[in-house]
Design a protein around this motif. Structure first.
Motif, PDB file in Angstrom:
ATOM      1  N   ARG A 553       0.822  -1.213   0.000  1.00 50.25           N
ATOM      2  CA  ARG A 553       0.000   0.000   0.000  1.00 50.25           C
ATOM      3  C   ARG A 553       0.855   1.261   0.000  1.00 50.25           C
ATOM      4  NH1 ARG A 553      -4.780   1.383   4.407  1.00 50.25           N
ATOM      5  NH2 ARG A 553      -5.578   3.263   3.333  1.00 50.25           N
ATOM      6  N   ASP A 554       1.993   1.212   0.686  1.00 52.63           N
ATOM      7  CA  ASP A 554       2.882   2.379   0.760  1.00 52.63           C
ATOM      8  C   ASP A 554       3.749   2.426  -0.495  1.00 52.63           C
ATOM      9  OD1 ASP A 554       4.345   4.536   1.491  1.00 52.63           O
ATOM     10  OD2 ASP A 554       5.225   3.641   3.296  1.00 52.63           O
ATOM     11  N   MET A 555       3.139   2.748  -1.623  1.00 52.88           N
ATOM     12  CA  MET A 555       3.845   2.752  -2.897  1.00 52.88           C
ATOM     13  C   MET A 555       4.930   3.827  -2.931  1.00 52.88           C
ATOM     14  SD  MET A 555       4.167   1.323  -5.838  1.00 52.88           S
ATOM     15  CE  MET A 555       2.677   0.351  -5.929  1.00 52.88           C
ATOM     16  N   GLU A 556       4.699   4.909  -2.253  1.00 49.51           N
ATOM     17  CA  GLU A 556       5.701   5.985  -2.240  1.00 49.51           C
ATOM     18  C   GLU A 556       7.006   5.504  -1.624  1.00 49.51           C
ATOM     19  OE1 GLU A 556       6.210  10.560  -0.514  1.00 49.51           O
ATOM     20  OE2 GLU A 556       4.263   9.552  -0.473  1.00 49.51           O
ATOM     21  N   THR A 557       6.943   4.827  -0.496  1.00 49.67           N
ATOM     22  CA  THR A 557       8.154   4.306   0.149  1.00 49.67           C
ATOM     23  C   THR A 557       8.844   3.275  -0.731  1.00 49.67           C
ATOM     24  OG1 THR A 557       7.220   4.688   2.346  1.00 49.67           O
ATOM     25  CG2 THR A 557       9.029   3.108   2.187  1.00 49.67           C
ATOM     26  N   ILE A 558       8.056   2.426  -1.403  1.00 49.61           N
ATOM     27  CA  ILE A 558       8.644   1.407  -2.282  1.00 49.61           C
ATOM     28  C   ILE A 558       9.417   2.057  -3.420  1.00 49.61           C
ATOM     29  CG2 ILE A 558       8.072  -0.453  -3.892  1.00 49.61           C
ATOM     30  CD1 ILE A 558       5.698  -1.125  -2.089  1.00 49.61           C
ATOM     31  N   LEU A 559       8.843   3.060  -4.055  1.00 48.80           N
ATOM     32  CA  LEU A 559       9.519   3.727  -5.170  1.00 48.80           C
ATOM     33  C   LEU A 559      10.756   4.489  -4.693  1.00 48.80           C
ATOM     34  CD1 LEU A 559       6.450   5.062  -7.214  1.00 48.80           C
ATOM     35  CD2 LEU A 559       7.830   3.032  -7.639  1.00 48.80           C
ATOM     36  N   GLU A 560      10.656   5.142  -3.563  1.00 44.95           N
ATOM     37  CA  GLU A 560      11.815   5.880  -3.043  1.00 44.95           C
ATOM     38  C   GLU A 560      12.948   4.930  -2.669  1.00 44.95           C
ATOM     39  OE1 GLU A 560      10.380   8.264   0.134  1.00 44.95           O
ATOM     40  OE2 GLU A 560       9.599   9.845  -1.186  1.00 44.95           O
ATOM     41  N   ALA A 561      12.613   3.754  -2.128  1.00 46.42           N
ATOM     42  CA  ALA A 561      13.655   2.775  -1.798  1.00 46.42           C
ATOM     43  C   ALA A 561      14.354   2.288  -3.064  1.00 46.42           C
ATOM     44  CB  ALA A 561      13.043   1.604  -1.039  1.00 46.42           C
ATOM     45  N   LEU A 562      13.633   2.069  -4.120  1.00 46.52           N
ATOM     46  CA  LEU A 562      14.258   1.665  -5.386  1.00 46.52           C
ATOM     47  C   LEU A 562      15.109   2.792  -5.950  1.00 46.52           C
ATOM     48  CD1 LEU A 562      11.253  -0.220  -7.084  1.00 46.52           C
ATOM     49  CD2 LEU A 562      13.307  -1.243  -6.069  1.00 46.52           C
ATOM     50  N   ALA A 563      14.613   4.022  -5.833  1.00 48.11           N
ATOM     51  CA  ALA A 563      15.374   5.166  -6.350  1.00 48.11           C
ATOM     52  C   ALA A 563      16.666   5.380  -5.582  1.00 48.11           C
ATOM     53  CB  ALA A 563      14.508   6.421  -6.301  1.00 48.11           C
ATOM     54  N   GLU A 564      16.670   5.102  -4.284  1.00 45.11           N
ATOM     55  CA  GLU A 564      17.871   5.295  -3.462  1.00 45.11           C
ATOM     56  C   GLU A 564      18.886   4.171  -3.620  1.00 45.11           C
ATOM     57  OE1 GLU A 564      16.362   5.652   0.444  1.00 45.11           O
ATOM     58  OE2 GLU A 564      15.457   7.636   0.135  1.00 45.11           O
ATOM     59  N   ASN A 565      18.476   3.050  -4.186  1.00 40.17           N
ATOM     60  CA  ASN A 565      19.386   1.898  -4.316  1.00 40.17           C
ATOM     61  C   ASN A 565      19.442   1.440  -5.775  1.00 40.17           C
ATOM     62  OD1 ASN A 565      19.963   1.014  -1.277  1.00 40.17           O
ATOM     63  ND2 ASN A 565      17.772   1.516  -1.444  1.00 40.17           N
ATOM     64  N   THR A 566      19.605   2.384  -6.677  1.00 41.21           N
ATOM     65  CA  THR A 566      19.648   2.048  -8.105  1.00 41.21           C
ATOM     66  C   THR A 566      20.829   1.155  -8.447  1.00 41.21           C
ATOM     67  OG1 THR A 566      20.830   4.130  -8.498  1.00 41.21           O
ATOM     68  CG2 THR A 566      18.419   4.142  -8.788  1.00 41.21           C
ATOM     69  N   GLY A 567      21.873   1.194  -7.650  1.00 43.46           N
ATOM     70  CA  GLY A 567      23.040   0.353  -7.930  1.00 43.46           C
ATOM     71  C   GLY A 567      22.773  -1.120  -7.694  1.00 43.46           C
ATOM     72  N   SER A 568      21.742  -1.450  -6.953  1.00 41.55           N
ATOM     73  CA  SER A 568      21.430  -2.851  -6.645  1.00 41.55           C
ATOM     74  C   SER A 568      20.289  -3.395  -7.492  1.00 41.55           C
ATOM     75  CB  SER A 568      21.052  -2.987  -5.159  1.00 41.55           C
ATOM     76  OG  SER A 568      22.076  -2.503  -4.316  1.00 41.55           O
ATOM     77  N   LEU A 569      19.815  -2.616  -8.462  1.00 39.06           N
ATOM     78  CA  LEU A 569      18.650  -3.044  -9.227  1.00 39.06           C
ATOM     79  C   LEU A 569      18.941  -4.233 -10.122  1.00 39.06           C
ATOM     80  CD1 LEU A 569      17.104   0.398 -10.261  1.00 39.06           C
ATOM     81  CD2 LEU A 569      16.454  -1.095  -8.372  1.00 39.06           C
ATOM     82  N   LYS A 570      20.223  -4.457 -10.455  1.00 38.70           N
ATOM     83  CA  LYS A 570      20.551  -5.583 -11.328  1.00 38.70           C
ATOM     84  C   LYS A 570      20.186  -6.906 -10.677  1.00 38.70           C
ATOM     85  CE  LYS A 570      24.307  -7.488 -14.108  1.00 38.70           C
ATOM     86  NZ  LYS A 570      25.736  -7.379 -14.499  1.00 38.70           N
ATOM     87  N   ASP A 571      20.405  -7.011  -9.363  1.00 43.63           N
ATOM     88  CA  ASP A 571      20.009  -8.202  -8.611  1.00 43.63           C
ATOM     89  C   ASP A 571      18.686  -7.883  -7.918  1.00 43.63           C
ATOM     90  OD1 ASP A 571      19.672 -10.396  -6.975  1.00 43.63           O
ATOM     91  OD2 ASP A 571      21.802 -10.540  -6.454  1.00 43.63           O
ATOM     92  N   ILE A 572      17.583  -8.383  -8.463  1.00 44.14           N
ATOM     93  CA  ILE A 572      16.269  -8.004  -7.948  1.00 44.14           C
ATOM     94  C   ILE A 572      16.036  -8.510  -6.534  1.00 44.14           C
ATOM     95  CG2 ILE A 572      15.046 -10.029  -8.871  1.00 44.14           C
ATOM     96  CD1 ILE A 572      12.725  -8.098  -9.552  1.00 44.14           C
ATOM     97  N   ASP A 573      16.688  -9.621  -6.153  1.00 40.75           N
ATOM     98  CA  ASP A 573      16.539 -10.115  -4.783  1.00 40.75           C
ATOM     99  C   ASP A 573      17.090  -9.109  -3.780  1.00 40.75           C
ATOM    100  OD1 ASP A 573      15.299 -12.513  -5.460  1.00 40.75           O
ATOM    101  OD2 ASP A 573      17.205 -13.507  -5.848  1.00 40.75           O
ATOM    102  N   ILE A 574      18.254  -8.540  -4.100  1.00 38.99           N
ATOM    103  CA  ILE A 574      18.855  -7.542  -3.214  1.00 38.99           C
ATOM    104  C   ILE A 574      18.015  -6.272  -3.204  1.00 38.99           C
ATOM    105  CG2 ILE A 574      20.925  -6.196  -2.744  1.00 38.99           C
ATOM    106  CD1 ILE A 574      21.212  -9.218  -2.304  1.00 38.99           C
ATOM    107  N   ALA A 575      17.493  -5.884  -4.381  1.00 36.73           N
ATOM    108  CA  ALA A 575      16.656  -4.683  -4.451  1.00 36.73           C
ATOM    109  C   ALA A 575      15.412  -4.845  -3.581  1.00 36.73           C
ATOM    110  CB  ALA A 575      16.268  -4.412  -5.899  1.00 36.73           C
ATOM    111  N   VAL A 576      14.809  -6.025  -3.607  1.00 37.46           N
ATOM    112  CA  VAL A 576      13.623  -6.270  -2.787  1.00 37.46           C
ATOM    113  C   VAL A 576      13.979  -6.222  -1.306  1.00 37.46           C
ATOM    114  CG1 VAL A 576      11.879  -7.988  -2.175  1.00 37.46           C
ATOM    115  CG2 VAL A 576      12.418  -7.562  -4.567  1.00 37.46           C
ATOM    116  N   GLU A 577      15.168  -6.686  -0.939  1.00 35.01           N
ATOM    117  CA  GLU A 577      15.582  -6.628   0.463  1.00 35.01           C
ATOM    118  C   GLU A 577      15.671  -5.185   0.941  1.00 35.01           C
ATOM    119  OE1 GLU A 577      15.983  -9.303   2.621  1.00 35.01           O
ATOM    120  OE2 GLU A 577      14.962 -10.181   0.891  1.00 35.01           O
ATOM    121  N   TYR A 578      16.189  -4.298   0.110  1.00 39.80           N
ATOM    122  CA  TYR A 578      16.235  -2.878   0.481  1.00 39.80           C
ATOM    123  C   TYR A 578      14.824  -2.303   0.621  1.00 39.80           C
ATOM    124  CZ  TYR A 578      21.294  -2.604  -0.189  1.00 39.80           C
ATOM    125  OH  TYR A 578      22.658  -2.778  -0.066  1.00 39.80           O
ATOM    126  N   VAL A 579      13.937  -2.717  -0.245  1.00 38.97           N
ATOM    127  CA  VAL A 579      12.551  -2.249  -0.143  1.00 38.97           C
ATOM    128  C   VAL A 579      11.924  -2.747   1.156  1.00 38.97           C
ATOM    129  CG1 VAL A 579      10.255  -2.409  -1.167  1.00 38.97           C
ATOM    130  CG2 VAL A 579      12.247  -2.061  -2.637  1.00 38.97           C
TER     131      VAL A 579
END
Length: 698
Positions: A553-579
């Motif tokens: 539901r907190d889509m804003e926090t999810i998007l901001e977490a992805l934006a702050e960790n763009t270097g980890s987006l290649k590994d989606i498992d790690i990106a989800v952990e940051y989210v």
């Protein structure tokens, strides 16, 4: 003024009809008024019959039952007036005398027999058949209402129709039920009218003859000639309109399978097969060789039918050529509208797209056995649809996802008490309920068992039993938790949707969520989507969160977490952990009880072993453990879970952040429904209580 008179003319007409029963109409204007009304009676009957032949469906003439009542009373009023004239003056107008002279043809006995045959034919054949068809149609229409209502609700849930269209269709179904119910009763008017005609004829003949000989001093031959004439004329004046009305009644109740006017149906269905005309005409020509048959008549009819068959064949050929021409023109127009012009592969793929429309499947479906239909039908008091709508709102508030409408339909192939739940067209669960029972669950507080039918609760698989309604109070006092049948189904559906919501969330749903987010916080959306993160990537992230019951539901926090960790987006498992770490308050609230978590911890040696066996690739990292080590870890985990399962039914394992995702994937292969959290996903205000530990034995 004129408009008001027109609006009230029918009300005045009904009053005049009733007054005509007591007013001697036969003596007004020398019998001209009764002649006028008798001819009006015939005219109205012809109009009604023609209307029933030209309407396409019964509801287009929905006032027909009321018309039956009015015309019946009108005929009875005229019959009483003519009977009064016959008995008082041996005269009831020219119309009646004309009817009698035309039918009798100089022979009173033959004329009276013909009249009796007409009355009996109307009573036993047409009226009786129309009455039976009305009765069956009324019953079948009422029986079909729940299924029709459920079909409307299912179409509404899937979005196939709007609320306004659903309302119109519901009103139409209700009107059909009311109409055929009224027709079932109105057919009795026609039947009673036929009986009354026979009684009136006997009264006119017997009483009129006696009065003629006593008061008018007629001879027996004069009485026989005069009163037979008037009786037959009076009977026909009422029976001819009654016969027309009876035919109209039969037309109304036998038009259920038609979607066009009677004349159009006759033309269409009798001109479909010329072979029938050829065979019939040939048969009549063969009959010419049998001695005694009128050969000229057989020849004329047989040849006419054969010629009619050739005409039908010609018309069919012309119709086929016209349809082919229209199809070719449509095809040419479609090809001309394509970017590549006429022909080519684009036209081929265009046609294939039309075929693919037939392959679409519903995201969520529920199918019901016959005995459960009344739980879904709102007209029968069912509230299943309302409960599904409430759960849909609750799920959206809780998880931040609006799942598609649930398509509900009847399935005659399953057990009458069963229901199926399908995800994307495939069955994922089924259950069986007893609509007149309650599901009783023993939570350990039951002291005195209550008799019932043993079963398994479908949502969680726990032992239960069905308790009849007369034992409800007894079971409640004994300590059972009682659940009504609809709640059993809704609970089962809710658990299925929670388990499969990560499969249901589509890219279109995600795009809609992003568009809504863009209205409130356009900056974060424009910076991230679609330049850095595609809608498909975001969908995968959200599905991974939903798969582990993490609200989105907190889509804003999810998007901001992805934006702050763009270097980890290649590994989606790690990106989800940051989210997940950014959603720590949401996760804590989701899995804690009064801000307290009772968890099972993971031995540091297991964590070290997992970290040491993580392999990296171009697409991300994965765990590569020795099978013996996997078996040992899972055996120890199972022992630890079994020790605390009575204390905490929902198992939560707490690990270090780097280990969480790999241990979760490992445990899911062997032990489902285990929640794995990391320390960084727990809010600082939460209290953590360790009640077990998964160790690695030496």
């Amino acid at each position: 003024m004129i408009k008001k008179m027109i609006d009230n003319i029918f009300a005045v007409f009904v009053i005049v009809i009733v007054l005509g029963i007591v007013i001697p109409l036969n003596r007004i204007w020398g019998g001209a008024l009764i002649d006028f009304l008798l001819l009006i009676n015939v005219s109205v009957a012809i109009v009604i019959l023609l209307m029933t032949m030209y309407i396409k469906e019964s509801l287009e003439f929905s006032i027909f039952p009321s018309i039956l009542l009015i015309t019946t009373v009108f005929r009875l009023a005229l019959s009483i007036s003519t009977t009064r004239g016959i008995l008082q003056d041996a005269f009831a107008g020219r119309v009646i005398e004309t009817y009698g002279n035309f039918v009798m043809g100089g022979n009173a006995v033959v004329g009276f027999i013909i009249f009796i045959i007409i009355v009996i034919t109307n009573f036993l054949v047409i009226t009786k058949g129309a009455e039976r068809v009305s009765e069956v149609a009324a019953r079948f229409t009422l029986d079909a209402m729940p299924g029709k209502q459920m079909a409307i609700d299912a179409d509404l849930n899937t979005g196939a129709i709007t609320d306004e269209e659903a309302k119109i269709r519901r009103i139409k179904i209700q009107r059909e039920a009311d109409f055929f119910g009224s027709m079932d009763g109105a057919a009795k008017f026609v039947k009673g009218d036929a009986i009354m005609s026979i009684i009136t004829a006997l009264v006119n003949l017997i009483a009129g003859g006696i009065l003629g000989m006593v008061m008018l001093e007629m001879s027996f031959e004069q009485v026989l000639d005069k009163y037979f004439l008037l009786t037959v004329g009076d009977g026909l004046s009422s029976q001819i309109p009654a016969l027309l009305i009876s035919v109209a009644t039969g037309m109304m109740v036998t038009r259920a399978a038609s979607d066009d006017s009677f004349n159009a149906d006759i033309k269409k269905q009798f001109t479909q097969n010329p072979t029938i005309m050829f065979i019939t005409g040939g048969t009549l020509l063969v009959l010419m060789f049998i001695p005694g048959f009128p050969k000229p008549i057989l020849f004329i009819i047989g040849v006419s039918l054969i010629l009619f068959g050739f005409q039908i064949r010609r018309l069919i050929k012309v119709r086929v050529e016209e349809e082919l021409l229209i199809a070719q023109q449509t095809e040419m127009a479609e090809m001309a509208s394509l970017p590549g012009g006429a022909g080519g592969d684009e036209d081929y793929y265009r046609n294939i797209d039309n075929v693919f429309k037939l392959l679409s499947v519903e995201q969520i479906e529920m199918e019901f056995g016959y005995s459960l239909l009344h739980l879904v039908d709102e007209k029968s008091g069912g509230n299943t649809i309302e409960r599904v709508v409430l759960f849909r709102k609750q799920f959206a508030t809780e998880m931040g996802m609006v799942f598609p409408s649930v398509r509900m339909r009847n399935n005659p192939e399953i057990n009458p008490n069963q229901y199926l739940i399908k995800i994307k067209g495939e069955e994922v669960a089924r259950g069986e309920i007893l609509t007149d029972h309650y599901l009783a669950i023993d939570n350990g507080d039951v002291t005195t068992p209550v008799d019932g039918i043993d079963t398994i609760e479908p949502a969680f698989g726990i032992p239960a039993r069905w308790i009849s309604e007369d034992k409800k109070v007894m079971a409640d006092v004994a300590g059972y938790t009682l659940i009504d049948p609809v709640s059993v189904m809704i609970t089962h559906l809710s658990e299925i949707i929670r388990s499969y919501c990560h499969e249901i969330l589509s890219r279109q749903d995600v795009k809609t969520m992003v568009d809504n987010m863009k209205q409130n916080n356009p900056a974060v959306v424009e910076d991230l989507i679609p330049g850095i993160v595609s809608v498909g990537y975001l969908q995968k992230v959200l599905c991974m969160l939903l798969k582990e019951s993490v609200p989105i539901r907190d889509m804003e926090t999810i998007l901001e977490a992805l934006a702050e960790n763009t270097g980890s987006l290649k590994d989606i498992d790690i990106a989800v952990e940051y989210v997940r770490q950014a959603l720590r308050r949401t996760i804590t609230r989701r899995f804690s009880d009064a801000n307290s978590l009772r968890v099972i911890t993971l031995d540091p040696r297991i964590e070290d072993t997992i970290i040491a066996n993580v392999k990296k690739s171009e697409r991300g990292s994965y765990l590569s453990l020795d099978p013996d080590m996997v078996q040992q870890i899972m055996a120890n985990a199972t022992d630890a879970f079994d020790k605390v399962r009575d204390v905490i039914p929902d198992i939560i394992v707490l690990t270090s952040p780097i280990v969480r995702v790999y241990f979760k994937k490992l445990v899911d292969q062997f032990i489902p429904n285990v929640t794995v959290l990391s320390y960084n996903e727990i809010d600082n205000t939460a209290q953590i209580q360790s009640i077990g530990n998964i160790t690695l034995q030496q």
